[in-house]
Design an enzyme around this catalytic site. Structure first.
Site, mmCIF file in Angstrom:
data_model
loop_
_atom_site.group_PDB
_atom_site.id
_atom_site.type_symbol
_atom_site.label_atom_id
_atom_site.label_comp_id
_atom_site.label_asym_id
_atom_site.label_seq_id
_atom_site.Cartn_x
_atom_site.Cartn_y
_atom_site.Cartn_z
ATOM 1 N N ASP A 49 0.721 -1.142 -0.020
ATOM 2 C CA ASP A 49 -0.115 -0.017 0.104
ATOM 3 C C ASP A 49 0.947 1.233 -0.006
ATOM 4 O O ASP A 49 0.711 2.377 0.942
ATOM 5 C CB ASP A 49 -0.940 0.038 1.481
ATOM 6 C CG ASP A 49 -1.920 -1.115 1.463
ATOM 7 O OD1 ASP A 49 -2.269 -1.729 0.144
ATOM 8 O OD2 ASP A 49 -2.075 -1.755 2.438
ATOM 9 N N GLU B 57 -11.126 0.887 -3.977
ATOM 10 C CA GLU B 57 -10.691 1.245 -2.473
ATOM 11 C C GLU B 57 -9.391 2.062 -2.940
ATOM 12 O O GLU B 57 -8.944 2.250 -4.177
ATOM 13 C CB GLU B 57 -10.203 0.037 -1.896
ATOM 14 C CG GLU B 57 -9.315 -0.967 -2.370
ATOM 15 C CD GLU B 57 -9.156 -2.207 -1.881
ATOM 16 O OE1 GLU B 57 -9.779 -2.455 -0.858
ATOM 17 O OE2 GLU B 57 -8.434 -3.168 -2.310
#
Ligand code: 6LW
Length: 514
Positions: free
Chosen positions: A14, A176
């Protein structure tokens, strides 16, 4: 020019990146590990050096009771008018918050909480100074997951508007990881879709207004490896690594005006299995005549990235091997991580690094006495030198390949029939397998070693400087994410002590990647 992906190998998922002049700063998720949110610096987007962590205090990062892959989810880092902001979610307690600092090498503020549902928060400053907060959101009207946005107060974290659904993505599951950018007067909203597994991808949309409506890029997804199925030959040890599951990206320009995508992906050890986590990667971005980004000229992401241009020089790249001498080192280098909030008294520097066992063991989802580094490459040799005289059969110290409390291989020094011995204990789901004990000399320092390749770990022990003997072997397969009921993390190589009263003295730890 060529460089190698991943640029930050090992469990560094991420990624989010910002630039200040010629300096880039990057953060990753850290889940149940402490300190939280590794912070990296680079001058070229390829060679990264960890300069610290963003969340270094328990007041910023309470992790008690955080299950495997609980705690800190996807962070975003941004720089605005002399101040750095990092926004993330503690899914185990508190939800979204941001922290800030004016000194990237210093401490960060206490959390400012933001009450918006979802995960994967991001911040965007518009030209008028207003600040907008994006995250995943559930749209009541359509009963679908989407990206939601509100305007917030930077002072208090309060929502100044209601949260509105701004984009549903292109139809992939789990829209997302949103980031909003203003480029040439247009608002670009880039998100991840498809889930963080083999169908992962990155998509983008744009609008004249930051509230939308957002028009989807006609060549979405702009990044994915979902249609690339490696062959068995691709997985053979000597071929380059295979890259899968790319997505969760951030977009950045360099001082020369070139654009880059920073994202994560993983390298399976064999078909449908990966154990060293999702890793940070980089690819070049160009813009087509319609103003849409094109990643890596629309070619797949490969371990060796060839960039156009006459510069044939290979960028030097860190190889991540290291050697720590705990008899000299008195402050733990930033590569080391604890499990949840450490019990401070169990860690001390004296003539080495003294690890004292507490109540929790590696089997507990608590705070065992553990210090680990993320495994960076498949092929490695890690060795710790330790002084340890177990007081009983219950006192243990050693080194471990640790993924979760239910997935770890431990090379243990303990006592059996009064003798100092080494054994390999492998814990996988609800199975526990122990090797036969191998007798060790009663006194003197011990060398404990892990040797690994893509498919195997092998464990060795013996007197320091003497011949080491194999204590046991285990495949990498059972430590894979796919066998852990879906962690977001990866394997650590670490040191530990367990069984109350066990007191070990680690003198050194080295890790060589091949
Ligand atoms: C991350 C989210 C995700 O927050 O994984 O599957 C989460 N999706 O984007 C943890 O990395």
């Amino acid at each position: 020019m060529r460089y190698q992906n991943p640029v930050i190998p090992g469990f560094y998922p991420d990624p989010s990146v910002c630039r200040v002049g010629e300096d880039y700063y990057l953060v990753n998720s850290s889940f149940e590990f402490f300190p939280g949110v590794p912070l990296y610096h680079s001058r070229d987007l390829i060679n990264w050096e960890q300069i610290g962590h963003v969340l270094t205090r328990k007041s910023q990062l309470p992790l008690e009771g955080a299950p495997n892959s609980g705690g800190i989810f996807a962070p975003t880092i941004r720089y605005h008018q002399g101040r750095f902001y990092m926004v993330t979610t503690n899914v185990t307690g508190g939800g979204h918050f941001f922290v800030w600092t004016d000194d990237i090498y210093g401490e960060w503020s206490d959390p400012v909480w933001v009450k918006q549902m979802g995960i994967d928060p991001s911040l965007f400053w518009d030209d008028d100074g207003k600040v907008y907060f994006q995250s995943t959101f559930f749209d009541e009207k359509t009963q679908r997951q989407c990206i939601g946005q509100s305007e917030i107060s930077l002072e208090t974290g309060e929502l100044l508007t209601e949260t509105r659904s701004i984009w549903f993505g292109t139809g992939g599951k789990c829209p997302e990881g949103p980031h909003l950018y203003k480029i040439k007067g247009m608002y670009y909203l880039m998100i991840a879709e498809g889930g963080t597994e083999y169908g992962h991808m990155e998509t983008i949309a744009r609008s004249h207004s930051l509230w939308g409506p957002f028009e989807s890029c006609p060549h979405n997804p702009i990044l994915t490896q979902r249609d690339y199925t490696p062959t068995i030959q691709d997985y053979r040890d000597r071929t380059p690594d295979v890259i899968q599951g790319v997505g969760h990206a951030d977009l950045i320009d360099d001082p020369e005006g070139n654009w880059w995508l920073v994202f994560h992906g993983f390298r399976p050890s064999q078909s449908m299995l990966h154990h060293i986590g999702r890793e940070t990667m980089v690819a070049p971005v160009t813009w087509d005549s319609e103003g849409w980004p094109v990643v890596n000229e629309d070619k797949p992401i490969t371990p060796w990235m060839e960039l156009p241009g006459d510069n044939k020089k290979e960028l030097p790249q860190n190889i991540f091997s290291f050697s720590e001498d705990f008899t000299e080192e008195k402050i733990l280098p930033v590569r080391w991580a604890y499990l949840r909030n450490p019990v401070k008294e169990n860690y001390a520097f004296s003539s080495g690094l003294i690890l004292t066992a507490g109540k929790a063991s590696l089997e507990d989802p608590g705070a065992p006495t553990f210090l680990g580094v993320r495994q960076r490459q498949f092929r490695c040799e890690a060795e710790a030198v330790v002084e340890f005289s177990p007081g009983s059969e219950l006192q243990e110290a050693g080194i471990t390949v640790f993924h979760t409390a239910e997935h770890h291989y431990d090379l243990i020094v303990t006592r059996r029939s009064g003798k100092r011995i080494a054994l390999l204990r492998r814990r996988v789901c609800d199975l526990l397998v122990e090797s036969a004990p191998v007798e060790l000399p009663e006194n003197g320092r011990l060398a404990l070693q892990i040797r690994s390749d893509r498919l195997h770990y092998e464990f060795f022990a013996g007197p320091e400087g003497g011949d080491l003997v194999s204590i046991g072997k285990g495949r990498t397969q059972p430590l894979s994410t796919e066998l852990t009921a879906g962690t977001f993390t990866g394997c650590f190589l670490g040191m530990f002590a367990q069984g109350e009263g066990a007191k070990s003295n680690f003198l050194s730890f080295r890790c060589e990647y091949k």
